[in-house]
Scaffold this motif. Structure first.
Motif, PDB file in Angstrom:
ATOM      1  N   UNK A   1       8.224  -5.007  -1.074  1.00  0.00           N
ATOM      2  CA  UNK A   1       8.255  -5.089  -2.635  1.00  0.00           C
ATOM      3  C   UNK A   1       7.146  -4.256  -3.195  1.00  0.00           C
ATOM      4  N   UNK A   2       6.101  -4.115  -2.398  1.00  0.00           N
ATOM      5  CA  UNK A   2       5.019  -3.504  -2.878  1.00  0.00           C
ATOM      6  C   UNK A   2       5.135  -1.844  -2.732  1.00  0.00           C
ATOM      7  N   UNK A   3       5.968  -1.537  -1.909  1.00  0.00           N
ATOM      8  CA  UNK A   3       6.496  -0.235  -1.788  1.00  0.00           C
ATOM      9  C   UNK A   3       7.621   0.253  -2.789  1.00  0.00           C
ATOM     10  N   UNK A   4       8.476  -0.537  -2.983  1.00  0.00           N
ATOM     11  CA  UNK A   4       9.378  -0.322  -3.755  1.00  0.00           C
ATOM     12  C   UNK A   4       9.146  -0.284  -5.388  1.00  0.00           C
ATOM     13  N   UNK A   5       8.105  -1.044  -5.855  1.00  0.00           N
ATOM     14  CA  UNK A   5       7.824  -1.101  -7.198  1.00  0.00           C
ATOM     15  C   UNK A   5       7.660   0.392  -7.510  1.00  0.00           C
TER      16      UNK A   5
ATOM     17  N   UNK B   1       0.543  -9.797  -6.539  1.00  0.00           N
ATOM     18  CA  UNK B   1      -0.685  -9.907  -6.462  1.00  0.00           C
ATOM     19  C   UNK B   1      -1.143 -11.383  -6.123  1.00  0.00           C
ATOM     20  N   UNK B   2      -0.584 -12.249  -6.521  1.00  0.00           N
ATOM     21  CA  UNK B   2      -1.042 -13.835  -6.259  1.00  0.00           C
ATOM     22  C   UNK B   2      -0.552 -14.017  -4.605  1.00  0.00           C
ATOM     23  N   UNK B   3       0.390 -13.374  -4.405  1.00  0.00           N
ATOM     24  CA  UNK B   3       0.761 -13.587  -2.928  1.00  0.00           C
ATOM     25  C   UNK B   3      -0.097 -13.104  -1.964  1.00  0.00           C
ATOM     26  N   UNK B   4      -0.833 -11.968  -2.242  1.00  0.00           N
ATOM     27  CA  UNK B   4      -1.727 -11.427  -1.354  1.00  0.00           C
ATOM     28  C   UNK B   4      -2.821 -12.191  -1.190  1.00  0.00           C
ATOM     29  N   UNK B   5      -3.269 -12.994  -2.490  1.00  0.00           N
ATOM     30  CA  UNK B   5      -4.324 -13.883  -2.396  1.00  0.00           C
ATOM     31  C   UNK B   5      -4.486 -14.913  -1.615  1.00  0.00           C
TER      32      UNK B   5
ATOM     33  N   UNK C   1      -1.549   1.135   1.148  1.00  0.00           N
ATOM     34  CA  UNK C   1      -1.951  -0.128   1.073  1.00  0.00           C
ATOM     35  C   UNK C   1      -1.228  -1.426   1.572  1.00  0.00           C
ATOM     36  N   UNK C   2       0.142  -1.252   1.434  1.00  0.00           N
ATOM     37  CA  UNK C   2       0.892  -2.293   1.684  1.00  0.00           C
ATOM     38  C   UNK C   2       0.978  -2.629   3.235  1.00  0.00           C
TER      39      UNK C   2
END
Length: 168
Positions: free
Chosen positions: A19-23, A64-68, A132-133
């Motif tokens: 999803x980071x890549x698709x956005x 962002x929250x999922x990464x943290x 970065x993903x």
């Protein structure tokens, strides 16, 4: 609808890194369509901006929250502050100064030129997000990290409880 309906269902089937890549790729599609127009209409520009803002406030904030989540408290707190100050505020200021500099050097830009600039920015965003993903943990890695940290935290609190001296 996207944030509370579509994304929770979608996240059950795809990894956060995807999803980071698709956005940015979705946003890149809209800005590219806008950039190839000789004189983009207000509807096309509005659609690009709407898609960018919807993706930013629903998908990216959730990601962002999922990464943290797998990080410890201090890393999570400091990471959010650094990204908030340098990533968002500094980035917006830098873009603003760059556009002012370009305008002073080359004069006013027409809509197509600005659309091409926004397409270049979206392309840079897509490249950065793609690179970065790869650092974003999978669901399994995040869960293992969380469980390990929880287990260590419980050990530490048990150890503290057993070393306390009873009051006399």
């Amino acid at each position: 609808t996207l944030q509370f309906g579509v994304l929770p269902l979608l996240m059950q089937y795809i990894e956060p890194k995807d999803l980071w890549r698709m956005t940015p790729i979705i946003s890149l599609g809209f800005t590219t369509f806008q950039a190839v127009q000789k004189n983009p209409s207000l509807y096309i520009i509005s659609a690009s901006l709407l898609v960018m803002k919807v993706l930013e406030y629903s998908a990216r904030r959730m990601l962002d929250e999922m990464v943290y989540v797998p990080l410890d408290f201090e890393s999570r707190f400091v990471g959010k502050e650094i990204i908030g100050v340098f990533g968002y505020r500094f980035g917006k200021s830098l873009i603003s100064l760059s556009l002012s500099g370009l305008t002073s050097l080359f004069g006013q830009f027409n809509l197509q030129s600005l659309s091409i600039l926004s397409d270049v920015a979206a392309l840079a965003w897509a490249k950065a997000a793609w690179d970065l993903s790869s650092l974003v943990p999978t669901r399994r890695e995040a869960q293992e990290s969380y469980e390990k940290r929880t287990k260590e935290s419980k050990k530490m609190s048990t150890k503290r409880m057993s070393t306390k001296k009873p009051r006399s």
